[in-house]
Scaffold this motif. Structure first.
Motif, PDB file in Angstrom:
ATOM      1  N   VAL A 151      10.262   5.652   2.625  1.00 29.27           N
ATOM      2  CA  VAL A 151       9.646   5.455   1.101  1.00 29.27           C
ATOM      3  C   VAL A 151       9.468   6.789   0.378  1.00 29.27           C
ATOM      4  O   VAL A 151       9.749   6.961  -0.784  1.00 29.27           O
ATOM      5  CB  VAL A 151       8.466   4.450   1.180  1.00 29.27           C
ATOM      6  N   ARG A 152       8.842   7.586   0.952  1.00 30.51           N
ATOM      7  CA  ARG A 152       8.451   9.182   0.413  1.00 30.51           C
ATOM      8  C   ARG A 152       9.840   9.732   0.078  1.00 30.51           C
ATOM      9  O   ARG A 152       9.956  10.199  -1.204  1.00 30.51           O
ATOM     10  CB  ARG A 152       7.744   9.749   1.264  1.00 30.51           C
ATOM     11  N   ILE A 153      10.707   9.748   0.751  1.00 32.23           N
ATOM     12  CA  ILE A 153      11.930  10.352   0.639  1.00 32.23           C
ATOM     13  C   ILE A 153      12.757   9.589  -0.422  1.00 32.23           C
ATOM     14  O   ILE A 153      13.467  10.242  -1.630  1.00 32.23           O
ATOM     15  CB  ILE A 153      12.953  10.546   1.778  1.00 32.23           C
ATOM     16  N   ASP A 154      12.766   8.446  -0.378  1.00 33.28           N
ATOM     17  CA  ASP A 154      13.291   7.438  -1.722  1.00 33.28           C
ATOM     18  C   ASP A 154      12.671   8.044  -2.934  1.00 33.28           C
ATOM     19  O   ASP A 154      13.476   8.328  -4.015  1.00 33.28           O
ATOM     20  CB  ASP A 154      13.476   6.060  -1.281  1.00 33.28           C
ATOM     21  N   TYR A 161       0.930  -1.202   0.021  1.00 36.30           N
ATOM     22  CA  TYR A 161       0.007   0.173   0.071  1.00 36.30           C
ATOM     23  C   TYR A 161       0.925   1.407   0.177  1.00 36.30           C
ATOM     24  O   TYR A 161       0.763   2.262  -0.766  1.00 36.30           O
ATOM     25  CB  TYR A 161      -1.095  -0.089   1.294  1.00 36.30           C
ATOM     26  N   VAL A 162       1.849   1.153   0.808  1.00 29.92           N
ATOM     27  CA  VAL A 162       2.831   2.653   0.848  1.00 29.92           C
ATOM     28  C   VAL A 162       3.455   2.568  -0.307  1.00 29.92           C
ATOM     29  O   VAL A 162       3.305   3.888  -0.892  1.00 29.92           O
ATOM     30  CB  VAL A 162       4.028   2.364   2.036  1.00 29.92           C
ATOM     31  N   ALA A 163       4.063   1.815  -1.063  1.00 30.78           N
ATOM     32  CA  ALA A 163       4.551   1.653  -2.275  1.00 30.78           C
ATOM     33  C   ALA A 163       3.604   2.299  -3.522  1.00 30.78           C
ATOM     34  O   ALA A 163       4.102   3.191  -4.353  1.00 30.78           O
ATOM     35  CB  ALA A 163       5.307   0.472  -2.891  1.00 30.78           C
ATOM     36  N   ALA A 164       2.466   1.971  -3.442  1.00 33.09           N
ATOM     37  CA  ALA A 164       1.508   2.203  -4.365  1.00 33.09           C
ATOM     38  C   ALA A 164       0.800   3.288  -4.215  1.00 33.09           C
ATOM     39  O   ALA A 164       0.272   3.855  -5.219  1.00 33.09           O
ATOM     40  CB  ALA A 164       0.296   1.094  -4.453  1.00 33.09           C
ATOM     41  N   HIS A 165       0.899   4.042  -2.995  1.00 33.74           N
ATOM     42  CA  HIS A 165       0.290   5.192  -2.771  1.00 33.74           C
ATOM     43  C   HIS A 165       1.170   6.339  -2.290  1.00 33.74           C
ATOM     44  O   HIS A 165       0.988   7.248  -1.561  1.00 33.74           O
ATOM     45  CB  HIS A 165      -0.958   5.117  -1.739  1.00 33.74           C
ATOM     46  N   VAL A 166       2.343   6.163  -2.565  1.00 34.10           N
ATOM     47  CA  VAL A 166       3.416   6.991  -2.144  1.00 34.10           C
ATOM     48  C   VAL A 166       3.153   8.514  -2.514  1.00 34.10           C
ATOM     49  O   VAL A 166       3.751   9.379  -1.704  1.00 34.10           O
ATOM     50  CB  VAL A 166       4.799   6.584  -2.539  1.00 34.10           C
ATOM     51  N   GLY A 167       2.478   8.850  -3.673  1.00 31.19           N
ATOM     52  CA  GLY A 167       2.247  10.005  -4.090  1.00 31.19           C
ATOM     53  C   GLY A 167       1.077  10.764  -3.326  1.00 31.19           C
ATOM     54  O   GLY A 167       0.912  11.890  -3.660  1.00 31.19           O
TER      55      GLY A 167
END
Length: 592
Positions: A515-518, A471-477
């Motif tokens: 994850v957001r900063i990456d 979920y975090v990877a798919a909704h990072v934006g």
């Protein structure tokens, strides 16, 4: 775990290295025929005039491929065997040989993958300037047309060029390979530009003239840097190094791959090469940027990278006694995971490992067998890393072992044995090595035989953790918090945070920030990116909050990070780059 259906399990050779018959049946000379006739160029004065005599032993060689279970075989066509002068008259006997080879392969259930150029440039065209001649792309197009017209009723898989970095860098810059030139950088890059144009012209010809729907790609040398650890900082540094263009040579990925896929030279390359860069036109890039179906990569080893001050890529030396091949290439199986991963991220194309293998000092034992356990261990470790890439969703379509058989290893002569098949050059007797029998087990099981080598990783992560990461990877934006995540998973936020910490060892809030900063780092590297836009696309509500979090995680502001990336690895503002990082030949023990 099995590999995908229709995965290509193959081996690979090149014409000059195995065919022999160097002047038989009307074949013209190549630059390698010229290069090897002068002593001092090749170890012990050896040549490829006979090599494995595959020209006369192809039927038995194909039978061995079938015995090994190969479903694909990548071989190259010798340009001056088809066109003795490089252009003009076509040699019927030369084309007939490849006719017979293709028919033999198909009858054995082996899919032919035809490489159009693997370094044996016609000698007569070399006398007219070779790759420095602006007519060379047109010459290559005419040769391609002759091959496609003859073979495309049966051949569907095509590779245009094999390792332009090598035949340009080693053949035109260092002089280690044919034609043995030591040109200055402007001329080296000009020859490379013409080779890229030849690639584009060849793709055009294949798509225009192929009788069966073609699957087209190319096969550059993979210059791979992998992270010394799997920290986000080391991963980011390795990604930067893999995507960098170095000012002191041609050993990089982006200068070659970007024109083919994106239709332009990378900004960093234009900056570091400066006035040496060729004067390319929009019309040139329109020719070069032809649609390809896969991105091939030849990966043998990589360089370990750690993040230095400010995140700059820094070499992480391997410990004393680290495994090496007979060629002194480091055994770094991680390269077969991170290489496809980084290249797929950049170019968004299916990946084919068009070469991977090792040199050894194999010999036939008293029992008549070749016990090359070292090669088996090499293949296990590398294929497990490729398996990891596939498990993570990277679209890898094939693996070709270098090489099918022992052969002439360019300037090293017959010093090295890369093959799955041992060749006694005095008698031309072939012997399947233990690695060939082992590889058959892998192929027949479609990779499932690798399962027994996978270390026990313990119980799988609970579904709630896997879904959190997904979920975090798919909704990072998007803007979301732990409460939103918990609501999606239908659990209490405190339970989710506690469970994540227990399983992953990291606070969930810190994980989301990382994850957001990456993601933001990757966006900031893109030309023309604006910090406000990057903040929004990384799920931050405003620039001030984004800057605070970015500084806390990386030690830099977004602007500082952006400026140092755009300055280039070797000249970043306020960052001291590792002086050992430079343009590195991925086929060299020293990187020179």
């Amino acid at each position: 775990m099995s590999f995908p259906d229709k995965f290509s399990w193959g081996a690979v050779t090149s014409a000059y290295q195995i065919e022999g018959a160097w002047e038989a049946d009307g074949k013209g000379p190549s630059v390698w025929d010229m290069f090897t006739r002068r002593r001092g160029h090749v170890w012990d004065g050896q040549t490829g005039q006979v090599a494995c005599d595959h020209y006369n032993h192809y039927k038995g060689d194909v039978a061995l491929m079938a015995q090994m279970g190969l479903n694909a075989y990548r071989f190259s066509v010798c340009w001056p065997r088809v066109m003795p002068s490089g252009t003009g008259a076509v040699n019927e006997a030369g084309l007939a040989f490849y006719d017979r080879l293709v028919d033999e392969l198909l009858a054995a259930g082996v899919q032919p993958w035809v490489t159009l150029f693997h370094w044996d440039f016609p000698y007569q065209l070399f006398l007219r300037g070779g790759w420095l001649n602006p007519e060379s792309p047109a010459w290559f197009a005419k040769y391609t047309a002759a091959v496609v017209d003859r073979l495309s009723d049966r051949v569907t898989h095509w590779v245009t060029l094999n390792e332009p970095q090598c035949f340009i860098g080693l053949g035109h810059a260092s002089g280690e390979h044919a034609p043995g030139l030591k040109l200055d950088l402007p001329e080296v890059l000009l020859a490379g530009h013409h080779a890229l144009l030849a690639h584009g012209r060849a793709v055009e010809v294949i798509r225009e003239r192929a009788k069966k729907k073609p699957i087209v790609g190319w096969s550059p040398a993979g210059t791979i840097y992998y992270p010394a650890t799997e920290s986000s900082e080391d991963i980011a540094a390795a990604r930067v190094a893999t995507n960098s263009v170095w000012p002191d040579g041609v050993w990089n990925n982006r200068w070659w791959g970007d024109p083919v896929v994106f239709g332009n030279y990378p900004e960093e390359g234009l900056r570091v090469y400066g006035a040496a860069a060729p004067r390319a036109t929009k019309a040139d890039f329109k020719i070069i940027q032809q649609p390809i179906d896969f991105y091939g990569c030849n990966i043998f080893q990589g360089e370990a990278i750690k993040a230095g001050p400010g995140g700059a890529p820094t070499l992480a030396p391997l410990p004393p006694g680290h495994p090496r091949t007979l060629y002194l290439w480091s055994q770094t199986p991680e390269a077969l995971y991170w290489g496809p991963k980084f290249l797929a991220e950049t170019y968004k194309l299916p990946i084919v490992i068009t070469e991977c293998g090792m040199s050894n000092c194999d010999m036939v034992g008293h029992d008549g067998r070749v016990h090359d356990q070292v090669r088996i261990e090499f293949m296990i470790s590398y294929l497990l890393q490729l398996r990891r890439a596939l498990a993570e969703g990277i679209d890898v379509r094939g693996y070709f072992n270098w090489s099918l058989m022992d052969n002439f290893e360019w300037q090293e002569g017959y010093k090295h044995r890369f093959g799955l098949i041992h060749v006694d050059y005095a008698t031309q007797r072939r012997t399947l090595k233990d690695s060939a029998h082992w590889f058959r087990e892998v192929i027949v099981s479609n990779g499932a035989a690798l399962e027994k080598y996978v270390p026990d990783a313990g119980p799988p992560q609970p579904y709630v953790i896997q879904e959190t990461m997904r979920y975090v990877a798919a909704h990072v934006g998007e803007s979301f918090n732990i409460k939103d995540l918990a609501a999606h998973l239908r659990c209490h936020p405190d339970f989710l945070s506690r469970k994540f910490k227990q399983q992953v060892g990291e606070d969930l809030s810190a994980y989301i920030r990382r994850v957001r900063i990456d993601h933001a780092r990757e966006l900031l590297k893109q030309s023309g990116s604006l910090i406000d836009d990057v903040a929004e696309k990384s799920g931050f509500s405003d620039r001030i909050h984004f800057t605070k979090v970015f500084r806390r995680v990386t030690g830099q502001t977004p602007g500082q990070f952006q400026r140092q990336f755009r300055a280039g690895v070797g000249e970043r503002a306020g960052v001291v780059a590792d002086p050992r990082l430079k343009s590195k030949n991925p086929r060299s023990a020293t990187g020179a």
